[in-house]
Design a protein around this motif. Structure first.
Motif, short mmCIF file in Angstrom:
data_model
loop_
_atom_site.label_atom_id
_atom_site.label_comp_id
_atom_site.label_asym_id
_atom_site.label_seq_id
_atom_site.Cartn_x
_atom_site.Cartn_y
_atom_site.Cartn_z
N THR A 11 50.07 93.37 110.02
CA THR A 11 51.04 94.42 109.73
C THR A 11 50.45 95.81 109.85
OG1 THR A 11 50.58 94.35 107.37
CG2 THR A 11 52.36 92.94 108.18
N ARG A 12 49.15 95.93 110.01
CA ARG A 12 48.50 97.24 110.16
C ARG A 12 48.79 97.81 111.53
NH1 ARG A 12 42.49 96.04 108.63
NH2 ARG A 12 43.24 94.20 107.61
N ARG A 13 48.85 99.11 111.57
CA ARG A 13 48.99 99.80 112.85
C ARG A 13 47.60 100.01 113.43
NH1 ARG A 13 54.29 100.04 114.19
NH2 ARG A 13 55.55 100.47 112.39
N GLY A 14 47.54 100.20 114.73
CA GLY A 14 46.26 100.47 115.35
C GLY A 14 45.88 99.36 116.30
N PRO A 15 44.71 99.48 116.91
CA PRO A 15 44.31 98.48 117.90
C PRO A 15 44.09 97.11 117.28
CG PRO A 15 42.54 100.06 117.49
CD PRO A 15 43.73 100.52 116.71
N ASP A 16 44.40 96.12 118.06
CA ASP A 16 44.20 94.74 117.63
C ASP A 16 42.72 94.42 117.81
OD1 ASP A 16 44.32 92.03 117.14
OD2 ASP A 16 46.12 91.73 118.34
N ARG A 17 42.03 94.04 116.74
CA ARG A 17 40.60 93.85 116.79
C ARG A 17 40.18 92.38 116.93
NH1 ARG A 17 41.32 98.54 114.63
NH2 ARG A 17 39.78 100.17 114.43
N ARG A 18 41.15 91.50 117.11
CA ARG A 18 40.78 90.10 117.32
C ARG A 18 40.05 89.97 118.66
NH1 ARG A 18 46.48 87.72 115.58
NH2 ARG A 18 46.99 89.84 116.08
N LEU A 19 39.26 88.96 118.79
CA LEU A 19 38.39 88.84 119.94
C LEU A 19 39.00 88.10 121.13
CD1 LEU A 19 35.06 88.06 118.09
CD2 LEU A 19 35.85 90.25 118.99
N GLY A 20 40.13 87.46 120.95
CA GLY A 20 40.72 86.68 122.03
C GLY A 20 41.33 87.54 123.12
N LEU A 21 41.87 86.87 124.12
CA LEU A 21 42.49 87.55 125.25
C LEU A 21 44.00 87.42 125.21
CD1 LEU A 21 40.13 86.35 128.12
CD2 LEU A 21 40.08 88.52 126.91
N THR A 22 44.66 88.40 125.79
CA THR A 22 46.12 88.35 125.93
C THR A 22 46.46 87.75 127.29
OG1 THR A 22 46.28 90.53 126.94
CG2 THR A 22 46.40 90.43 124.52
N ALA A 23 47.70 87.36 127.45
CA ALA A 23 48.16 86.83 128.74
C ALA A 23 48.00 87.89 129.83
CB ALA A 23 49.60 86.36 128.64
N ALA A 24 48.25 89.16 129.49
CA ALA A 24 48.10 90.23 130.47
C ALA A 24 46.65 90.36 130.94
CB ALA A 24 48.59 91.55 129.88
N GLU A 25 45.71 90.23 130.01
CA GLU A 25 44.30 90.31 130.37
C GLU A 25 43.87 89.14 131.25
OE1 GLU A 25 42.63 92.76 126.51
OE2 GLU A 25 42.94 90.60 126.34
N ILE A 26 44.38 87.95 130.93
CA ILE A 26 44.06 86.77 131.74
C ILE A 26 44.66 86.92 133.13
CG2 ILE A 26 44.38 84.27 131.96
CD1 ILE A 26 44.34 84.22 128.82
N ALA A 27 45.88 87.44 133.21
CA ALA A 27 46.52 87.67 134.52
C ALA A 27 45.69 88.66 135.34
CB ALA A 27 47.94 88.20 134.32
N GLN A 28 45.21 89.70 134.70
CA GLN A 28 44.40 90.69 135.40
C GLN A 28 43.08 90.07 135.88
OE1 GLN A 28 43.38 94.12 133.08
NE2 GLN A 28 42.80 95.32 134.86
N LEU A 29 42.46 89.24 135.05
CA LEU A 29 41.23 88.56 135.45
C LEU A 29 41.46 87.65 136.65
CD1 LEU A 29 39.66 87.49 132.02
CD2 LEU A 29 38.69 89.12 133.65
N SER A 30 42.59 86.96 136.65
CA SER A 30 42.87 86.02 137.74
C SER A 30 43.16 86.75 139.04
CB SER A 30 44.04 85.10 137.39
OG SER A 30 45.27 85.78 137.54
N GLY A 31 43.77 87.92 138.93
CA GLY A 31 44.12 88.69 140.12
C GLY A 31 45.20 88.04 140.95
N ALA A 32 45.85 87.02 140.42
CA ALA A 32 46.77 86.25 141.24
C ALA A 32 48.19 86.13 140.70
CB ALA A 32 46.20 84.84 141.44
N VAL A 33 48.37 86.33 139.40
CA VAL A 33 49.68 86.08 138.80
C VAL A 33 50.03 87.17 137.80
CG1 VAL A 33 49.52 83.57 139.08
CG2 VAL A 33 48.69 84.62 137.00
N THR A 34 51.25 87.06 137.27
CA THR A 34 51.73 88.04 136.31
C THR A 34 51.52 87.53 134.88
OG1 THR A 34 53.93 87.06 136.28
CG2 THR A 34 53.52 88.82 137.91
N ARG A 35 51.67 88.44 133.92
CA ARG A 35 51.54 88.09 132.51
C ARG A 35 52.53 87.00 132.11
NH1 ARG A 35 54.12 87.93 128.37
NH2 ARG A 35 55.82 89.07 129.25
N PRO A 36 53.81 87.09 132.50
CA PRO A 36 54.73 86.02 132.09
C PRO A 36 54.31 84.64 132.63
CG PRO A 36 55.97 87.91 132.84
CD PRO A 36 54.53 88.18 133.17
N THR A 37 53.75 84.60 133.82
CA THR A 37 53.30 83.33 134.38
C THR A 37 52.15 82.76 133.55
OG1 THR A 37 53.99 83.96 136.59
CG2 THR A 37 52.37 82.18 136.43
N VAL A 38 51.19 83.61 133.19
CA VAL A 38 50.07 83.16 132.36
C VAL A 38 50.58 82.66 131.01
CG1 VAL A 38 47.97 83.87 131.14
CG2 VAL A 38 48.35 84.61 133.50
#
Length: 116
Positions: A11-38
């Motif tokens: 519920t805090r505002r500000g950057p998310d400090r968890r260490l995992g990845l988002t679907a958008a970040e995985i999509a960017q790493l793959s260079g092949a698909v979109t966030r919704p696909t991931v």
């Protein structure tokens, strides 16, 4: 005296400090698909943490990106993983053996050309 309430991190505002990845970040790493696909692939295959923002571990995120980038992890293969993960593992092992044979044959061709 005012009592200080603890605030849940979600519920805090500000950057998310968890260490995992988002679907958008995985999509960017793959260079092949979109966030919704991931997101769909992760949910369909039931990747641990897929339903939590930044819940997919960096290691699993990199694995997903690598598999997606070469077309091995798709919505169809994600369904197969969810339905019968052992069958997918066996098929992956057979594919790996086939790839090694293809590479061996290519190396042999190159070696023969070098000798000739």
């Amino acid at each position: 005296m005012l009592e200080q309430k603890s605030v849940d991190s979600s519920t805090r505002r500000g950057p998310d400090r968890r260490l995992g990845l988002t679907a958008a970040e995985i999509a960017q790493l793959s260079g092949a698909v979109t966030r919704p696909t991931v997101a769909t692939v992760a949910a369909t295959a039931r990747v641990p943490g897929h339903d939590i923002r930044r819940g997919i571990s960096p290691e699993n995120g990199r694995r997903m990106a690598a598999a997606i980038s070469v077309g091995l992890l798709t919505e169809r293969s994600a369904r197969a993983i969810a339905e019968d993960p052992q069958a997918v593992i066996r098929a992956s092992q057979e594919l790996q053996a086939l790839i090694w044979e293809i590479m061996r044959a290519q190396w042999e061709d190159v070696r023969q050309e070098a000798v000739a």
